[in-house]
Design a protein around this motif. Structure first.
Motif, PDB file in Angstrom:
ATOM      1  N   THR B   9       0.839  -1.195   0.000  1.00 52.88           N
ATOM      2  CA  THR B   9       0.000   0.000   0.000  1.00 52.88           C
ATOM      3  C   THR B   9       0.877   1.249   0.000  1.00 52.88           C
ATOM      4  O   THR B   9       2.067   1.179   0.319  1.00 52.88           O
ATOM      5  CB  THR B   9      -0.887   0.064   1.248  1.00 52.88           C
ATOM      6  N   ALA B  10       0.251   2.389  -0.365  1.00 55.95           N
ATOM      7  CA  ALA B  10       0.970   3.663  -0.327  1.00 55.95           C
ATOM      8  C   ALA B  10       1.504   3.914   1.086  1.00 55.95           C
ATOM      9  O   ALA B  10       2.641   4.355   1.270  1.00 55.95           O
ATOM     10  CB  ALA B  10       0.049   4.792  -0.762  1.00 55.95           C
ATOM     11  N   GLU B  11       0.669   3.586   2.066  1.00 55.02           N
ATOM     12  CA  GLU B  11       1.051   3.791   3.455  1.00 55.02           C
ATOM     13  C   GLU B  11       2.321   3.012   3.810  1.00 55.02           C
ATOM     14  O   GLU B  11       3.245   3.560   4.412  1.00 55.02           O
ATOM     15  CB  GLU B  11      -0.117   3.358   4.358  1.00 55.02           C
ATOM     16  N   ARG B  12       2.365   1.731   3.430  1.00 51.83           N
ATOM     17  CA  ARG B  12       3.549   0.916   3.739  1.00 51.83           C
ATOM     18  C   ARG B  12       4.788   1.468   3.038  1.00 51.83           C
ATOM     19  O   ARG B  12       5.888   1.454   3.576  1.00 51.83           O
ATOM     20  CB  ARG B  12       3.313  -0.550   3.316  1.00 51.83           C
ATOM     21  N   ILE B  13       4.601   1.979   1.833  1.00 46.75           N
ATOM     22  CA  ILE B  13       5.735   2.560   1.101  1.00 46.75           C
ATOM     23  C   ILE B  13       6.236   3.813   1.810  1.00 46.75           C
ATOM     24  O   ILE B  13       7.444   4.021   1.947  1.00 46.75           O
ATOM     25  CB  ILE B  13       5.328   2.889  -0.353  1.00 46.75           C
ATOM     26  N   LEU B  14       5.313   4.633   2.293  1.00 45.37           N
ATOM     27  CA  LEU B  14       5.713   5.858   3.000  1.00 45.37           C
ATOM     28  C   LEU B  14       6.506   5.528   4.258  1.00 45.37           C
ATOM     29  O   LEU B  14       7.527   6.164   4.550  1.00 45.37           O
ATOM     30  CB  LEU B  14       4.476   6.692   3.351  1.00 45.37           C
ATOM     31  N   GLU B  15       6.047   4.519   4.992  1.00 43.91           N
ATOM     32  CA  GLU B  15       6.777   4.125   6.200  1.00 43.91           C
ATOM     33  C   GLU B  15       8.178   3.640   5.865  1.00 43.91           C
ATOM     34  O   GLU B  15       9.153   4.023   6.508  1.00 43.91           O
ATOM     35  CB  GLU B  15       6.012   3.009   6.939  1.00 43.91           C
ATOM     36  N   THR B  30      17.484   5.956  -2.180  1.00 40.86           N
ATOM     37  CA  THR B  30      17.006   5.740  -3.542  1.00 40.86           C
ATOM     38  C   THR B  30      15.698   4.948  -3.528  1.00 40.86           C
ATOM     39  O   THR B  30      15.353   4.313  -2.527  1.00 40.86           O
ATOM     40  CB  THR B  30      18.030   4.949  -4.369  1.00 40.86           C
ATOM     41  N   VAL B  31      15.006   4.982  -4.643  1.00 38.84           N
ATOM     42  CA  VAL B  31      13.768   4.220  -4.769  1.00 38.84           C
ATOM     43  C   VAL B  31      14.077   2.727  -4.696  1.00 38.84           C
ATOM     44  O   VAL B  31      13.301   1.950  -4.135  1.00 38.84           O
ATOM     45  CB  VAL B  31      13.052   4.567  -6.095  1.00 38.84           C
ATOM     46  N   VAL B  32      15.212   2.344  -5.234  1.00 39.10           N
ATOM     47  CA  VAL B  32      15.638   0.939  -5.161  1.00 39.10           C
ATOM     48  C   VAL B  32      15.805   0.511  -3.703  1.00 39.10           C
ATOM     49  O   VAL B  32      15.400  -0.601  -3.329  1.00 39.10           O
ATOM     50  CB  VAL B  32      16.961   0.736  -5.933  1.00 39.10           C
ATOM     51  N   ASP B  33      16.354   1.385  -2.874  1.00 39.96           N
ATOM     52  CA  ASP B  33      16.493   1.084  -1.442  1.00 39.96           C
ATOM     53  C   ASP B  33      15.128   0.831  -0.809  1.00 39.96           C
ATOM     54  O   ASP B  33      14.958  -0.104  -0.030  1.00 39.96           O
ATOM     55  CB  ASP B  33      17.155   2.257  -0.701  1.00 39.96           C
ATOM     56  N   VAL B  34      14.169   1.710  -1.132  1.00 38.24           N
ATOM     57  CA  VAL B  34      12.825   1.578  -0.565  1.00 38.24           C
ATOM     58  C   VAL B  34      12.222   0.237  -0.981  1.00 38.24           C
ATOM     59  O   VAL B  34      11.669  -0.499  -0.154  1.00 38.24           O
ATOM     60  CB  VAL B  34      11.914   2.744  -1.029  1.00 38.24           C
ATOM     61  N   ALA B  35      12.353  -0.096  -2.267  1.00 40.20           N
ATOM     62  CA  ALA B  35      11.807  -1.359  -2.772  1.00 40.20           C
ATOM     63  C   ALA B  35      12.470  -2.544  -2.063  1.00 40.20           C
ATOM     64  O   ALA B  35      11.799  -3.475  -1.630  1.00 40.20           O
ATOM     65  CB  ALA B  35      12.023  -1.452  -4.278  1.00 40.20           C
TER      66      ALA B  35
END
Lengths: 196, 196
Positions: B9-15, B30-35
């Motif tokens: 979810t967007a929420e989990r991504i924000l966290e 980076t976005v890769v780090d988040v993923a």
DNA sequence: CAGCTGACAGATATCAATATCTGTCAGCTG
DNA sequence: CAGCTGACAGATATTGATATCTGTCAGCTG
């Protein structure tokens, strides 16, 4: 080959440094550039300023002092009543900073870098300005128009409360429509707060 | 290999993004780090946020909103008289910002970078805060304790005049000895200026 | 001999080659 | 077939080799 036969003085070096900063910007202005502009070797510059940092600090001080001096006249003008003198002084400070930022944005950006480097010179400048404000506030207390316990503390509060209109960090907002009104609103509130 | 079987979810991504920012800082996050932190491919993140900038803006908004919400309670508390409510609200704003800056300086620096990137989110935040202030001022006018022509303009003036005590640009000075007194001096002057 | 020069060592900046990241999308999978 | 993957092209960042700069000083010069 001496292109300028005058003797090398600190003053001449400061002028040349200002010119080099104007031309090259703060990141690329080097001591070698300053020496070249004066037609001397860079070793000669180091004879007058121990380090590059000291040279840049001296340039910064000069620039700040020019503003202080232009305001000292208003602060000392005993012919105006203190309330009006205070308003004029704050407006003049705002106008001076705003003109510097608006007339030559690149040069202003250069001096923002220099002031960031030289916290000491900035602190002195602020002490100087709040000193002028303190004298106006004290005059108001003596004249019975301001009701204030500690003029120096009040002067600092006035300076800080109007920061948005003289702190270079806010310079982007000085060109927005309505700033004049915002300035008047803040100063109006403060003047009312100084008591009748 | 699904490490977490929950849906993305967007929420989990924000966290996860907050956590990555905390760990790596704004420059290296980076976005890769988040993923990776979520155990998904970075393509999945782009399914919820169109760009990296949009993701960072959403994180910024969340962070700013947390402060606004904590102050909304004071602004709405009609049991206290407006003068005291105003003083409390300004003190709470100062205290909230100061704690954020002092408790975790690195995280605060990270969010300073984010707010610099996202002028829009900051502008909304400021609109929100001055809105709360306007409601307090209006309550004071209605109660007859403030003499003010334009509550919204006065609210903006109050916010700007106290900038030194909530604008992140001044965070270094919030730990200096004497700031409390400076805050009291500025707020005292402003409260007096609001009229009896 | 006071003031200046220019060669020098170490520190800092520049630049181009290489690696990583962003954002897209055709196709896989449950 | 909704949601996800991973390979890809172009943009951005990192790295390490090279150039420039800072600050010193022995000696030159007028």
């Amino acid at each position: 080959m001496p292109p300028t036969s005058e003797i090398l003085t600190a003053e001449r070096i400061l002028e040349a440094t200002e010119e080099v900063l104007r031309r090259h910007g703060p990141a690329k202005a080097t001591v070698v550039d300053v020496a070249r502009a004066l037609g001397v070797s860079h070793g000669s510059v180091y004879r007058h300023f121990r380090t590059k940092a000291a040279l840049r600090e001296a340039v910064t001080k000069r620039w700040l002092d020019r503003t202080s001096e232009s305001l000292a006249g208003i602060a000392a003008d005993a012919s105006r009543d203190p309330r009006q003198r205070l308003g004029d002084w704050l407006a003049a400070l705002f106008e001076a900073k705003r003109r510097k930022a608006g007339d030559d944005p690149e040069l202003f950006a250069t001096y923002m870098v220099l002031t960031d480097e030289n916290g000491g010179a900035v602190a002195e400048h602020i002490t100087d300005l709040t000193g002028q404000l303190t004298r106006i506030v004290r005059a108001g207390v003596d004249a019975g128009v301001f009701t204030v316990a500690d003029p120096a503390a009040t002067a600092r509060a006035l300076f800080q409360a109007t920061g948005r209109f003289h702190d270079p960090g806010y310079h982007r907002e000085w060109e927005l429509p309505g700033v004049e009104d915002e300035f008047d609103a803040v100063v109006g509130l403060l003047l009312r707060g100084l008591g009748v």
